[in-house]
Structures are given as C-alpha cells and as structure tokens.
Motif scaffolding. Structure first.
Motif, PDB file in Angstrom:
ATOM      1  N   VAL A  49       0.832  -1.216   0.000  1.00 14.38           N
ATOM      2  CA  VAL A  49       0.000   0.000   0.000  1.00 14.38           C
ATOM      3  C   VAL A  49       0.859   1.255   0.000  1.00 14.38           C
ATOM      4  N   THR A  50       1.793   1.341   0.940  1.00 12.32           N
ATOM      5  CA  THR A  50       2.582   2.561   1.101  1.00 12.32           C
ATOM      6  C   THR A  50       3.935   2.516   0.394  1.00 12.32           C
ATOM      7  N   GLY A  51       4.398   1.311   0.047  1.00 13.08           N
ATOM      8  CA  GLY A  51       5.728   1.179  -0.528  1.00 13.08           C
ATOM      9  C   GLY A  51       6.841   1.200   0.503  1.00 13.08           C
ATOM     10  N   MET A  52       6.492   1.349   1.777  1.00 11.88           N
ATOM     11  CA  MET A  52       7.492   1.362   2.836  1.00 11.88           C
ATOM     12  C   MET A  52       7.962  -0.064   3.131  1.00 11.88           C
ATOM     13  N   LEU A  53       9.007  -0.161   3.916  1.00 15.62           N
ATOM     14  CA  LEU A  53       9.366  -1.472   4.436  1.00 15.62           C
ATOM     15  C   LEU A  53       8.192  -2.028   5.236  1.00 15.62           C
ATOM     16  N   ASN A  54       8.037  -3.344   5.209  1.00 16.77           N
ATOM     17  CA  ASN A  54       7.055  -3.972   6.078  1.00 16.77           C
ATOM     18  C   ASN A  54       7.788  -4.549   7.294  1.00 16.77           C
ATOM     19  N   ARG A  55       7.119  -5.349   8.053  1.00 15.44           N
ATOM     20  CA  ARG A  55       7.729  -5.913   9.262  1.00 15.44           C
ATOM     21  C   ARG A  55       8.967  -6.754   8.926  1.00 15.44           C
TER      22      ARG A  55
ATOM     23  N   HIS B  50     -14.968   7.567   4.252  1.00 16.83           N
ATOM     24  CA  HIS B  50     -14.489   7.821   2.887  1.00 16.83           C
ATOM     25  C   HIS B  50     -14.172   6.557   2.095  1.00 16.83           C
ATOM     26  N   GLY B  51     -14.228   5.392   2.717  1.00 14.80           N
ATOM     27  CA  GLY B  51     -13.924   4.147   2.015  1.00 14.80           C
ATOM     28  C   GLY B  51     -12.469   3.754   2.183  1.00 14.80           C
ATOM     29  N   HIS B  52     -12.200   2.482   1.956  1.00 13.21           N
ATOM     30  CA  HIS B  52     -10.860   1.954   2.181  1.00 13.21           C
ATOM     31  C   HIS B  52      -9.839   2.485   1.172  1.00 13.21           C
ATOM     32  N   ASP B  53     -10.270   2.794  -0.044  1.00 18.72           N
ATOM     33  CA  ASP B  53      -9.322   3.331  -1.020  1.00 18.72           C
ATOM     34  C   ASP B  53      -8.792   4.687  -0.565  1.00 18.72           C
ATOM     35  N   ARG B  54      -9.710   5.553  -0.092  1.00 19.03           N
ATOM     36  CA  ARG B  54      -9.271   6.857   0.412  1.00 19.03           C
ATOM     37  C   ARG B  54      -8.462   6.666   1.697  1.00 19.03           C
ATOM     38  N   GLY B  55      -8.865   5.674   2.493  1.00 20.23           N
ATOM     39  CA  GLY B  55      -8.093   5.391   3.693  1.00 20.23           C
ATOM     40  C   GLY B  55      -6.668   4.990   3.371  1.00 20.23           C
ATOM     41  N   ASP B  56      -6.492   4.202   2.309  1.00 13.47           N
ATOM     42  CA  ASP B  56      -5.140   3.821   1.884  1.00 13.47           C
ATOM     43  C   ASP B  56      -4.338   5.047   1.436  1.00 13.47           C
ATOM     44  N   GLU B  57      -5.025   6.006   0.833  1.00 10.02           N
ATOM     45  CA  GLU B  57      -4.339   7.232   0.425  1.00 10.02           C
ATOM     46  C   GLU B  57      -3.845   8.002   1.649  1.00 10.02           C
ATOM     47  N   VAL B  58      -4.656   8.030   2.685  1.00 11.32           N
ATOM     48  CA  VAL B  58      -4.235   8.699   3.915  1.00 11.32           C
ATOM     49  C   VAL B  58      -3.036   7.970   4.525  1.00 11.32           C
ATOM     50  N   LEU B  59      -3.104   6.647   4.571  1.00 13.98           N
ATOM     51  CA  LEU B  59      -1.986   5.870   5.108  1.00 13.98           C
ATOM     52  C   LEU B  59      -0.706   6.126   4.317  1.00 13.98           C
ATOM     53  N   THR B  60      -0.839   6.222   3.001  1.00 11.30           N
ATOM     54  CA  THR B  60       0.328   6.467   2.156  1.00 11.30           C
ATOM     55  C   THR B  60       0.909   7.847   2.421  1.00 11.30           C
ATOM     56  N   ALA B  61       0.033   8.854   2.533  1.00  9.83           N
ATOM     57  CA  ALA B  61       0.501  10.219   2.790  1.00  9.83           C
ATOM     58  C   ALA B  61       1.208  10.305   4.140  1.00  9.83           C
ATOM     59  N   ILE B  62       0.628   9.696   5.146  1.00 14.45           N
ATOM     60  CA  ILE B  62       1.246   9.724   6.472  1.00 14.45           C
ATOM     61  C   ILE B  62       2.528   8.892   6.475  1.00 14.45           C
ATOM     62  N   GLY B  63       2.498   7.763   5.776  1.00 12.08           N
ATOM     63  CA  GLY B  63       3.704   6.958   5.662  1.00 12.08           C
ATOM     64  C   GLY B  63       4.852   7.728   5.030  1.00 12.08           C
ATOM     65  N   ASP B  64       4.539   8.546   4.023  1.00 14.50           N
ATOM     66  CA  ASP B  64       5.570   9.370   3.393  1.00 14.50           C
ATOM     67  C   ASP B  64       6.183  10.345   4.401  1.00 14.50           C
TER      68      ASP B  64
END
Length: 224
Positions: free
Chosen positions: A38-44, A80-94
C-alpha cells in the motif's frame, strides 16, 4: 574439439539471459516480501532485515525505536472508504519516512495503522524527535472524495525507547516502544511518551487489545 567449444559457448550465451531473468525475478520477489504494497514502505519483514544489518556495522550503537499508532483511524475508512483510507496511510507513511530519513534512520508500516522507525541515537533529544512525528502526522491530508476535495486530519500516539542494536527487535526494542506508545494513548492521544525502565502497560481497560506480535510470543504483561 572446436565444434564442442563453439557449442558450449553458444549454449552459455543462450543460458545467460535466462539466469539474468531469474536473478531479476528473485530480486523483485525479495523486494515484494520486504515492502508494504500500500505505502511502498518497508514492512515488518523488511524492518527486521534492516535491523539485522545494524548489528553487523562497525559503528553500531544505541538506536531510538519509534512506534506510531494512528488515533481513531477507523472512521476514515468508514466515512471515505478503504481506497481513500489507503491514500491517507500512504501520505502519512511518506511523512514518517521523510522524518526518519532526515535523522538518518528507516521507517516501516508494520500493519494496519501502525508504523515504526529506527533512528541512530545522536544529539537530537527523544522528545524533540517525537514532537516532530506528532506534529507532522497531524497535518491535514487532502483527498478527492466523490469528486470533491476533502481535508482529513489524523493524529497519532507515539512511543519511543532507547535500545542497543544487539537487543532483539521484537521482544525488547519494539516492546518497550509499544509500552510507551500505550502510555501516550492512555494519556489522551495525539502525544508521545518515552519508555523508562520499569514502565509497564497502563490499565488494560484503556487498551484496544493485544497486538499481533503479542499473540505470537509469550508475555508476562497484562493484555486485554
């Protein structure tokens, strides 16, 4: 003899692209295994691998372990739905990734709305670093929902702990940061707490329940 040598050479030329392709596929598979889709970050898994490299370094020293849990993130998905939620997670992850990088560290998304960072323990105080995470995460994220711009604000509870690179990441380092994070959440959210020796989990009634890693390992601490 010459014919055999030519055949061997041609066979090698034919095989090399296949080997190169297999290596690329293996590299891609390893990358996917260690990164959050989702975010492109490292995972666990990626964070554990990165932590392992710290113990091999000649200049290995104490590290700051940061555990970040977003406060009340579920309403974002519900509204807002899970797609928008993923966008928020990505923005915060950045933002988390950028802060970690600014301090010479690495960041990861562990699961759901939980993130972590490993930073070298340098001159910056833990409180200052934590305040930076809390402040930047709480900056509004702009989304497009139903064709209209929407500003979504999410806060975070942040726990920090000092650990040696030789300390097990799951059982010691992240565990300490987890305890501190729950104290931040217990004391009102949108804030940080720093682990101190002897600190235990706050009252179980204020916790959301055991984490995935808590279910995977024995613990003598109370969970609920």
């Amino acid at each position: 003899m010459i014919a055999t040598l030519v055949a061997f050479t041609l066979g090698g030329l034919t095989t090399w692209p296949l080997i190169h392709q297999l290596r690329n596929r293996l590299t891609d598979a390893t990358c996917q295994l260690q990164h959050d889709p989702v975010t492109g970050m490292l995972n666990r898994t990626g964070l554990l691998a990165a932590h392992a490299t710290l113990t091999d370094g000649d200049t290995a020293g104490p590290i700051i372990v940061v555990l970040i849990d977003l406060d009340e993130f579920k309403p974002v998905n519900d509204t807002h739905g899970h797609d928008r939620g993923d966008e928020v997670l990505t923005a915060i992850g950045d933002r988390i990734h950028d802060i970690a990088g600014l301090h010479g560290g690495i960041a990861a998304r562990l699961a759901g709305d939980e993130f972590a960072a490993l930073l070298p323990a340098r001159t910056d105080g833990l409180a200052r670093i934590a305040d930076t995470f809390v402040a930047l995460i709480s900056e509004p994220v702009e989304l497009i929902a139903d064709g209209k711009p929407v500003m979504v604000t999410v806060t975070a509870s942040v726990g920090l702990a000092l650990a040696d690179t030789t300390d097990p990441l799951d059982e010691v380092a992240l565990r300490r940061a987890d305890i501190a994070m729950y104290h931040a959440k217990h004391n009102g959210r949108n804030r940080h707490a720093v682990y101190e020796p002897g600190m235990g989990m706050p009252a179980a009634g204020r916790r959301r329940g055991p984490r995935l890693r808590d279910r995977q390992q024995p613990s003598d601490e109370v969970t609920a």
